[in-house]
Design a protein around this motif. Structure first.
Motif, short mmCIF file in Angstrom:
data_model
loop_
_atom_site.label_atom_id
_atom_site.label_comp_id
_atom_site.label_asym_id
_atom_site.label_seq_id
_atom_site.Cartn_x
_atom_site.Cartn_y
_atom_site.Cartn_z
N LEU A 159 1.01 -1.34 -0.11
CA LEU A 159 0.09 0.05 0.04
C LEU A 159 0.98 1.23 0.04
CD1 LEU A 159 -3.02 -0.91 2.47
CD2 LEU A 159 -2.93 -0.82 0.05
N PRO A 160 0.40 2.33 -0.59
CA PRO A 160 1.15 3.65 -0.69
C PRO A 160 1.02 4.26 0.76
CG PRO A 160 -0.93 3.89 -1.65
CD PRO A 160 -0.95 2.51 -1.43
N ALA A 266 9.05 -2.00 5.14
CA ALA A 266 7.29 -1.84 5.54
C ALA A 266 7.22 -0.43 6.17
CB ALA A 266 7.29 -2.94 6.49
N TRP A 267 6.24 0.04 5.84
CA TRP A 267 5.80 1.21 6.80
C TRP A 267 6.06 1.39 8.16
CZ3 TRP A 267 6.29 5.48 3.74
CH2 TRP A 267 5.44 5.38 2.55
N GLN A 268 6.62 2.51 8.76
CA GLN A 268 6.94 2.36 10.21
C GLN A 268 6.29 3.67 10.86
OE1 GLN A 268 11.01 2.79 11.22
NE2 GLN A 268 10.39 4.21 12.89
N GLY A 269 5.64 3.26 12.07
CA GLY A 269 4.83 4.19 12.48
C GLY A 269 5.49 4.98 13.50
N LYS A 294 6.00 14.48 0.04
CA LYS A 294 6.02 14.28 1.47
C LYS A 294 6.83 12.78 1.71
CE LYS A 294 3.17 17.40 2.11
NZ LYS A 294 3.34 18.64 2.77
N THR A 295 7.41 12.80 2.89
CA THR A 295 8.12 11.66 3.37
C THR A 295 7.35 10.89 4.62
OG1 THR A 295 9.62 13.07 4.65
CG2 THR A 295 10.08 12.45 2.29
N GLY A 296 7.71 9.50 4.88
CA GLY A 296 7.29 8.84 5.90
C GLY A 296 8.58 7.93 6.29
N ASP A 315 4.77 8.19 -1.88
CA ASP A 315 4.32 7.47 -3.08
C ASP A 315 4.60 6.15 -3.26
OD1 ASP A 315 6.74 8.32 -3.59
OD2 ASP A 315 6.22 8.53 -5.96
N SER A 316 5.74 5.76 -2.39
CA SER A 316 6.09 4.37 -2.32
C SER A 316 4.99 3.38 -1.99
CB SER A 316 7.41 4.25 -1.61
OG SER A 316 8.51 5.29 -1.77
#
Length: 341
Positions: A159-160, A266-269, A294-296, A315-316
């Motif tokens: 997921l983005p 993986a996305w990190q919270g 934007k960045t995460g 957008d990754s």
């Protein structure tokens, strides 16, 4: 008749005759024996109420469907014009009616023939996927936890940064994606949430408050990853010889696109302590934005760490982890307990 100059009117001619099915000169104009004679009101009504004539034939095609009326009065005003088999739902009385006789304009209430009790339907599934049976665990497993546990599982797709899924986005979209994936493999007693934060929340509130300190966190097959959710947040490192699986029971390192790769991101919270110390921590605006400007933050799951904090554009498309909000056999069944708090 002689040719007349332009603009001049000629004389009136003699009356003619017509062979129009008989009786053209009897004053009726042939209406008694015409094919149109004898057409009855029910046939006319049938033509006006959803029955269309198929081109080139005498066959009538039914295009009836459930009609929704604002009120019972509106329904009664047009009921005579509907064909047998018509179904009408009245919004004010929440009743469903079926027409069984056209000549008598007779209807029945469908509710009188069925059990009048709401039925809770399962979560919707994508047309291509459908429901599948949960896979069987391998025969030989180490560090298996028996008893209460919280499962940490990956979604079977990427997921983005805005977590968009089935018209939902941000944390709501992520939570729905996790629960939908769990339902598809038969985890009907479980309640999964996305292991990420919202714009005004942190990872600390994902798991129910009664399950944070003493319940082990395991992978899909029940192998221990952390002794508790609290340890998972404070440490974030696990034995990377124990794999993380998706909801299909497949090791994420065995996904076709991941075979041979040295990292799986993986996305990190964001944890509460991070939010307090770094108010502007990049997290794709609470995972509600997929803008490439934007960045995460992301982490490499092959490293055995949940908090590597590598910056990446929103957008990754990355792996998304889900975690049970509470053990599936616990007594925490109040829907109010599902909220992040």
């Amino acid at each position: 008749m002689a040719n007349l100059p332009p603009g001049q009117r000629g004389e009136k001619g003699e009356p003619g005759s017509c062979d129009c099915g008989g009786g053209g000169n009897d004053g009726t104009g042939g209406r008694q024996n015409s094919p149109r004679a004898g057409r009855t009101r029910p046939q006319l009504l049938r033509r006006q109420s959803g029955m269309d004539r198929q081109p080139g034939t005498d066959m009538l095609m039914n295009s009836a469907s459930v009609r929704i009326m604002d009120s019972y009065k509106s329904f009664s005003d047009v009921s005579y014009a509907l064909q047998e088999g018509a179904i009408v739902f009245t919004a004010d009385e929440k009743e469903l009616f079926l027409k069984i006789d056209h000549q008598l304009n007779e209807w029945i209430s469908v509710a009188s023939y069925i059990e009048k009790r709401p039925r809770r339907m399962p979560f919707p599934t994508t047309p291509s996927a459908g429901s599948t049976r949960a896979p069987q665990a391998p025969v030989f497993l180490s560090n298996v936890v028996y008893g209460p546990k919280l499962r940490l599982v990956a979604l079977p797709y990427l997921l983005p940064g805005d977590l968009y899924y089935k018209s939902g986005s941000s944390i709501l979209g992520g939570d729905y994606a996790c629960q939908d994936a769990a339902q598809k493999v038969g985890m009907t007693r479980s309640y999964f949430k996305v292991f990420l934060n919202g714009m005004y929340s942190s990872l600390d509130t994902v798991v129910h408050r009664t399950q944070r300190t003493a319940v082990p966190v395991v992978n899909y097959y029940g192998q221990r990853l952390f002794n508790s959710f609290e340890e998972m947040l404070n440490n974030g490192n696990w034995n990377n010889r124990i794999a993380i699986q998706d909801f299909g029971g497949k090791d994420i390192a065995q996904w076709t696109e991941n075979i041979g790769r040295k990292e799986i991101l993986a996305w990190q919270g964001v944890r509460r302590s991070q939010r307090l110390s770094e108010p502007f921590t990049p997290d794709c605006e609470g995972f509600s934005n997929r803008d490439k400007l934007k960045t995460g933050r992301a982490t490499n799951l092959l490293s055995g760490s949940l908090f590597q904090s590598r910056e990446i554009t929103c957008d990754s498309r990355l792996v998304v982890l889900c975690i049970e909000a509470f053990d599936e056999n616990s007594d925490t069944l109040n829907p109010m307990d599902y909220r992040r708090k």
